[in-house]
Scaffold this motif. Structure first.
Motif, PDB file in Angstrom:
ATOM      1  N   ILE A 284      -7.011  56.730 128.573  1.00 26.02           N
ATOM      2  CA  ILE A 284      -7.951  56.599 127.310  1.00 26.02           C
ATOM      3  C   ILE A 284      -7.135  57.048 126.371  1.00 26.02           C
ATOM      4  O   ILE A 284      -6.018  57.550 126.185  1.00 26.02           O
ATOM      5  N   LYS A 285      -7.680  56.338 125.132  1.00 27.50           N
ATOM      6  CA  LYS A 285      -6.719  56.478 123.892  1.00 27.50           C
ATOM      7  C   LYS A 285      -7.393  57.886 123.154  1.00 27.50           C
ATOM      8  O   LYS A 285      -7.924  57.648 121.960  1.00 27.50           O
ATOM      9  N   GLN A 286      -6.994  58.905 123.728  1.00 21.94           N
ATOM     10  CA  GLN A 286      -7.274  60.374 122.909  1.00 21.94           C
ATOM     11  C   GLN A 286      -6.250  61.308 123.875  1.00 21.94           C
ATOM     12  O   GLN A 286      -6.242  61.089 124.908  1.00 21.94           O
TER      13      GLN A 286
ATOM     14  N   GLN B 132     -29.264  54.920 137.644  1.00 18.93           N
ATOM     15  CA  GLN B 132     -29.099  55.929 136.635  1.00 18.93           C
ATOM     16  C   GLN B 132     -27.485  56.110 136.734  1.00 18.93           C
ATOM     17  O   GLN B 132     -26.859  56.139 137.315  1.00 18.93           O
ATOM     18  N   PHE B 133     -27.460  56.477 135.343  1.00 13.82           N
ATOM     19  CA  PHE B 133     -25.749  56.393 134.945  1.00 13.82           C
ATOM     20  C   PHE B 133     -25.614  57.388 133.765  1.00 13.82           C
ATOM     21  O   PHE B 133     -26.392  57.732 133.010  1.00 13.82           O
ATOM     22  N   LEU B 134     -24.380  58.038 133.587  1.00 11.36           N
ATOM     23  CA  LEU B 134     -23.928  58.849 132.391  1.00 11.36           C
ATOM     24  C   LEU B 134     -23.150  57.960 131.589  1.00 11.36           C
ATOM     25  O   LEU B 134     -22.272  57.179 131.976  1.00 11.36           O
ATOM     26  N   GLN B 135     -23.731  58.067 130.378  1.00  9.85           N
ATOM     27  CA  GLN B 135     -23.003  57.123 129.173  1.00  9.85           C
ATOM     28  C   GLN B 135     -22.476  58.213 128.468  1.00  9.85           C
ATOM     29  O   GLN B 135     -22.902  59.161 127.946  1.00  9.85           O
ATOM     30  N   ILE B 136     -20.828  58.108 128.203  1.00  8.02           N
ATOM     31  CA  ILE B 136     -20.105  58.978 127.577  1.00  8.02           C
ATOM     32  C   ILE B 136     -19.338  58.568 126.650  1.00  8.02           C
ATOM     33  O   ILE B 136     -18.524  57.304 126.901  1.00  8.02           O
ATOM     34  N   TRP B 137     -19.430  58.983 125.271  1.00 10.74           N
ATOM     35  CA  TRP B 137     -18.568  58.500 124.303  1.00 10.74           C
ATOM     36  C   TRP B 137     -17.410  59.435 123.895  1.00 10.74           C
ATOM     37  O   TRP B 137     -17.690  60.767 123.712  1.00 10.74           O
ATOM     38  N   ILE B 138     -16.142  59.214 123.617  1.00  7.63           N
ATOM     39  CA  ILE B 138     -15.044  60.071 123.378  1.00  7.63           C
ATOM     40  C   ILE B 138     -14.255  59.150 121.984  1.00  7.63           C
ATOM     41  O   ILE B 138     -14.303  58.225 122.081  1.00  7.63           O
ATOM     42  N   GLN B 139     -14.150  60.103 120.741  1.00  4.38           N
ATOM     43  CA  GLN B 139     -13.678  59.549 119.812  1.00  4.38           C
ATOM     44  C   GLN B 139     -12.106  59.253 119.981  1.00  4.38           C
ATOM     45  O   GLN B 139     -11.625  60.332 120.638  1.00  4.38           O
ATOM     46  N   PRO B 140     -11.656  58.269 119.884  1.00  4.72           N
ATOM     47  CA  PRO B 140     -10.281  57.887 119.887  1.00  4.72           C
ATOM     48  C   PRO B 140      -9.416  58.620 119.070  1.00  4.72           C
ATOM     49  O   PRO B 140     -10.022  58.925 117.840  1.00  4.72           O
ATOM     50  N   ASN B 141      -8.085  58.586 119.465  1.00  6.83           N
ATOM     51  CA  ASN B 141      -7.157  59.379 118.065  1.00  6.83           C
ATOM     52  C   ASN B 141      -6.319  58.096 117.469  1.00  6.83           C
ATOM     53  O   ASN B 141      -5.449  58.436 116.752  1.00  6.83           O
ATOM     54  N   SER B 142      -6.667  56.769 117.790  1.00  8.27           N
ATOM     55  CA  SER B 142      -6.094  55.525 117.138  1.00  8.27           C
ATOM     56  C   SER B 142      -6.934  54.858 116.965  1.00  8.27           C
ATOM     57  O   SER B 142      -7.780  54.636 117.706  1.00  8.27           O
ATOM     58  N   PHE B 143      -6.864  53.849 116.130  1.00  9.44           N
ATOM     59  CA  PHE B 143      -8.080  52.848 115.564  1.00  9.44           C
ATOM     60  C   PHE B 143      -7.518  51.441 115.648  1.00  9.44           C
ATOM     61  O   PHE B 143      -6.358  51.261 115.290  1.00  9.44           O
TER      62      PHE B 143
ATOM     63  N   SER C 138     -12.516  50.381 126.166  1.00 11.83           N
ATOM     64  CA  SER C 138     -12.005  50.780 125.051  1.00 11.83           C
ATOM     65  C   SER C 138     -12.666  49.536 123.876  1.00 11.83           C
ATOM     66  O   SER C 138     -12.199  48.660 124.042  1.00 11.83           O
ATOM     67  N   ALA C 139     -13.196  50.342 122.961  1.00  9.38           N
ATOM     68  CA  ALA C 139     -14.033  49.293 122.048  1.00  9.38           C
ATOM     69  C   ALA C 139     -12.967  48.876 121.098  1.00  9.38           C
ATOM     70  O   ALA C 139     -13.025  47.628 120.484  1.00  9.38           O
ATOM     71  N   GLY C 140     -12.122  49.519 120.525  1.00 12.83           N
ATOM     72  CA  GLY C 140     -10.787  49.292 119.786  1.00 12.83           C
ATOM     73  C   GLY C 140     -11.432  48.507 118.506  1.00 12.83           C
ATOM     74  O   GLY C 140     -12.292  49.062 117.761  1.00 12.83           O
ATOM     75  N   SER C 141     -10.843  47.301 118.200  1.00 14.46           N
ATOM     76  CA  SER C 141     -11.204  46.804 116.959  1.00 14.46           C
ATOM     77  C   SER C 141     -12.371  45.971 116.988  1.00 14.46           C
ATOM     78  O   SER C 141     -12.961  45.583 115.847  1.00 14.46           O
ATOM     79  N   GLY C 142     -13.214  45.912 118.202  1.00 16.66           N
ATOM     80  CA  GLY C 142     -14.502  45.493 118.112  1.00 16.66           C
ATOM     81  C   GLY C 142     -14.740  44.811 119.611  1.00 16.66           C
ATOM     82  O   GLY C 142     -13.939  43.810 119.809  1.00 16.66           O
TER      83      GLY C 142
ATOM     84  N   ASP D 118     -13.964  51.190 117.816  1.00 15.17           N
ATOM     85  CA  ASP D 118     -13.365  52.382 118.061  1.00 15.17           C
ATOM     86  C   ASP D 118     -14.030  53.490 118.545  1.00 15.17           C
ATOM     87  O   ASP D 118     -14.204  54.586 117.845  1.00 15.17           O
ATOM     88  N   MET D 119     -14.553  53.293 119.724  1.00 11.27           N
ATOM     89  CA  MET D 119     -14.788  54.411 120.517  1.00 11.27           C
ATOM     90  C   MET D 119     -14.304  54.141 121.981  1.00 11.27           C
ATOM     91  O   MET D 119     -14.197  53.133 122.524  1.00 11.27           O
ATOM     92  N   GLU D 120     -14.049  55.316 122.766  1.00 13.93           N
ATOM     93  CA  GLU D 120     -13.889  55.200 124.103  1.00 13.93           C
ATOM     94  C   GLU D 120     -15.140  55.432 125.112  1.00 13.93           C
ATOM     95  O   GLU D 120     -15.673  56.610 124.871  1.00 13.93           O
ATOM     96  N   ILE D 121     -15.857  54.382 125.792  1.00 13.40           N
ATOM     97  CA  ILE D 121     -16.918  54.772 126.229  1.00 13.40           C
ATOM     98  C   ILE D 121     -16.696  54.681 127.670  1.00 13.40           C
ATOM     99  O   ILE D 121     -16.280  53.607 128.239  1.00 13.40           O
ATOM    100  N   ILE D 122     -17.211  55.612 128.424  1.00 16.33           N
ATOM    101  CA  ILE D 122     -17.085  55.821 129.930  1.00 16.33           C
ATOM    102  C   ILE D 122     -18.579  55.650 130.498  1.00 16.33           C
ATOM    103  O   ILE D 122     -19.572  56.503 129.973  1.00 16.33           O
TER     104      ILE D 122
END
Length: 231
Positions: A156-158, A113-124, A94-98, A61-65
């Protein structure tokens, strides 16, 4: 209102194989004033040594960019995706259910070198997913991720949109902001003026209660930033 988070004020962790700067609280770095912004939860600026990386681990349950600044990521996950992500490309997992995945520096000689970005989803509990795309380096605003995946963007799920901003020297761009929306700017390279605020590499800026924002490149080289339009 613009609130700046200067690069040198970020959290810092160095494990030898990994040197990471944390815009928001992450891992052993905790700051109650910097727990995220709207649905944006993590921006880590990671430098990974040759052949090193993140061993297999799980998320849900995390959107990881991931956005590669230099080098190449070797990605492998439990959904059967085995990919390499070179500099300039975007990955959305999209991590979703796992989901379980590993991320390694694909080079035996050069840093990643990279940017790791997490956005909380609005559905699980959704089906996990993987997307990857090169959007090029066109000047102006290029939309990278949207809630609908329209026009070839990453889905993206948000209720959030990610843009890549590129400005040539001596140019400017004004972006409208819808009522009630929040905008976060993460500056990647060059110098960028955000309204009257100057941003340098690694700086971030929260933009709240505004109907527009003007970006200006008064430097001598191209400026690049990531722009998050958030609920």
């Amino acid at each position: 209102m613009i609130t700046v988070r200067h690069a040198q004020d970020r959290g810092h962790a160095n494990f030898g194989w990994l040197d990471s700067k944390h815009t928001f609280s992450f891992g052993d770095y905790y700051d109650a004033k910097h727990m995220g912004f709207s649905a944006l939860r993590v921006i880590n600026d990671d430098v990974v040594q040759p052949s090193a990386g993140f061993a297999t681990h799980g998320h849900r349950d995390m959107e990881i960019i991931s956005y590669v600044l230099d080098g190449k990521i070797a990605h492998k996950d439990s959904e059967g995706n085995i990919q390499e992500l070179p500099a300039g490309e975007f990955q959305l997992m999209s991590a979703g259910s796992g989901i379980y995945h590993s991320e390694y520096n694909a080079s035996t000689t050069d840093n990643l070198q990279f940017l790791q970005i997490w956005i909380q989803p609005n559905s699980f509990g959704n089906q996990p997913g993987y997307q990857q795309k090169d959007f090029g380096k066109r000047a102006g605003l290029t939309t990278i991720a949207t809630p609908t995946g329209e026009d070839g963007t990453l889905h993206i799920k948000q209720d959030a949109t990610l843009h890549q901003l590129i400005l040539e020297p001596g140019t400017e761009l004004e972006m409208a902001i819808e009522a009630g929306r929040n905008v976060y700017v993460h500056h990647v390279e060059g110098t960028l003026k955000t309204d009257d605020v100057q941003l340098e590499n690694g700086d971030g800026a929260k933009i709240e209660d505004q109907t527009s924002v003007r970006f200006t490149n008064q430097g001598e080289s191209r400026a690049t930033a990531l722009i998050f339009d958030l609920p």
